[in-house]
Design an enzyme around this catalytic site. Sequence first.
Site, PDB file in Angstrom:
ATOM      1  N   GLU A 132       0.809  -1.211   0.000  1.00 53.44           N
ATOM      2  CA  GLU A 132       0.000   0.000   0.000  1.00 53.44           C
ATOM      3  C   GLU A 132       0.852   1.276   0.000  1.00 53.44           C
ATOM      4  O   GLU A 132       0.566   2.247   0.722  1.00 53.44           O
ATOM      5  CB  GLU A 132      -0.959   0.007   1.203  1.00 53.44           C
ATOM      6  CG  GLU A 132      -2.006  -1.094   1.135  1.00 53.44           C
ATOM      7  CD  GLU A 132      -3.025  -1.026   2.254  1.00 53.44           C
ATOM      8  OE1 GLU A 132      -4.183  -1.380   2.011  1.00 53.44           O
ATOM      9  OE2 GLU A 132      -2.656  -0.606   3.376  1.00 53.44           O
TER      10      GLU A 132
ATOM     11  N   GLU B 188      -7.026  -7.373  -0.606  1.00 57.74           N
ATOM     12  CA  GLU B 188      -7.590  -7.427   0.743  1.00 57.74           C
ATOM     13  C   GLU B 188      -9.054  -7.024   0.627  1.00 57.74           C
ATOM     14  O   GLU B 188      -9.348  -5.846   0.395  1.00 57.74           O
ATOM     15  CB  GLU B 188      -6.880  -6.478   1.709  1.00 57.74           C
ATOM     16  CG  GLU B 188      -5.444  -6.822   2.024  1.00 57.74           C
ATOM     17  CD  GLU B 188      -4.822  -5.836   3.017  1.00 57.74           C
ATOM     18  OE1 GLU B 188      -5.572  -5.020   3.604  1.00 57.74           O
ATOM     19  OE2 GLU B 188      -3.590  -5.885   3.190  1.00 57.74           O
TER      20      GLU B 188
END
Length: 615
Positions: free
Chosen positions: A185, A264
């Site tokens: 991320e 995710e």
Amino acid sequence: MQFAVAKRLTALALVAAALGAQAAPSTVPHFAPVGDHFELDGKPFVIRSGEVHYARVPREFWRERLQQMRAMGLNTVTTYVFWNRHEPEPGRFDFSGDLDLAAFIRTARDVGLKVVLRPGPYVCAELDFGGFPAWLLRTPGLRVRSLDPRFMSASARYLKRVAQEVAPLLSSRGGPILMVQVENEYGSYGDDRDYMAAMLAQFREAGFDLPLFTSDGPSPSLLERGTLPGVTSVVNFNGNVDAVKRAFAQFASFRQNAPRMSGEYWAGWFDSWGSRHAKVSPAMAGEAVDYMLGQGISFNLYMAHGGTSFGWMPGANSNGTNYTPDTTSYDYDAAIDEAGRPTRKFHAIRAAIARHLPAGEKLPDLPAPTPTISVPRFSLIESVPLVDTLQSPIRSKMARNMEAYGQGYGFILYRKRFEEAAKGKLELGEARDYIHVMADGATVATVDRRRSESSADVSLKAGSTLDLLVENMGRVNFGASLPDERKGLMDQPSLGGKELNDWEVYPLPLADLSGLRFKRGAPERSGPTFWRGKFRVEAKGSTFLDMRGMGKGHVWVNGHHLGRYWRVGPQQSLFVPAPWLRAGGDNEIIILDLDGAPDAPSLQGLPDPVFTTSG
């Protein structure tokens, strides 16, 4: 801040060099992204993954948890690799016991699961310092997640060692590890393209010669900052079917003819101390999975089984002002709960997957979970005040942070002796994170970083001792505050406007409690106190220690550090895994209660966890 590096290559050149290692093989690869989908042995393959972190689950439970995931209908398990657990000191690696990564992957293979590996080096994961080892902070000015050569050298060493551990298990060698994530991320953190390109090069140089990918939020701005040319990109998000549609519409506006995968899908959420206990609808999670499979979209449930952030593992969040530390429990409202029991969410997701199984595939039977048990109430009958356990101090003109004294985790105590009486406002500046202010061993005030507190009123007699017991509540694991998360005292304390110098400093990592000398009964003075007791367990099973009668502190059972408890909730119990208990015999428990605990503390074990419903 950018760091100058010798002969710094451009991001494009680094990416090209890294991708050069992916020369097209003469045979069909075991696993590969092909156009808008993945292929396994030359056939289209939809990844049905769930996340579990082996370091949050005792090794004795690995096979059971992985079998449960397989029975839920998953064909893949995803796991982070925690750098801080595997390299606790520079160059000293540990891949044994509960940290045996290769054994975990082989177990997954044995139960029929493929693997997606996420070595970081940054992982977030609600883990202390986002998974970075605390010893990085001993070097003044070192910046993680940057081209700082000191950080890059350490990360290269770590990645090389991880690659050595798993080399025979990579899909490029026919193994179960389908692909490996680069960083994590990054689009939510920075925009240094050269750094991401250098990270990619480190992965290739370490020996990860299989498909690599990046993972970011679905907005084009995050993807623009966090992705790499020619490297698979997956997206992270939560929500209902409409949220899934929006996420992949955003992804499509950024990248076309690429596999679609939710790296995710947040099927639950984590808890922070003093907050409301997180819950996510089982029906919504099941409907989202149903939709993704109907569209041929791969996914990874974060989390399928959360487990526990034992010991000093929990991290924290901060927006630069507010600090919110995470709980010990990492139950995450997952499909498989903290004790390893399938939930309503498990069955909702299993039913959704069953509707989309390829021809000839059948769901395995669900194995029986390890039971949870009750433990009759027992008393803690021995004690010793924390101030009576102190050893030789470090004498320090200035009060410095925890890392400056070579310490990573636990508590640190700063002691100042006063020849004359003193009274006034004690100013601590930025103190991290929770401070017990003690006069002659008794707590007179607390200072809580969560509440942006930094001072307390004190009154000291001539000859008094002032102790500042500072607890590391978890380093920030996400966002711009992450690189500077040193602990202890950041500023010089002052009293009544006068700076305090000449300290005795006691690092208290509490890694070994064997030297504690307990006495029967309660201590004569109030303040932070160690308590010890014994309890018997007749049947094999896990249990939840009911901590509602205690204040704030830590628990060890048979030498295992369970973690932190705190009356502010929402977590009010601590998970004790069955493998850590001695069935048919005595079990030792030690508690450090920072509030001193009642005169005769007692505990019991429950078959289910206790959460308060509001913060």
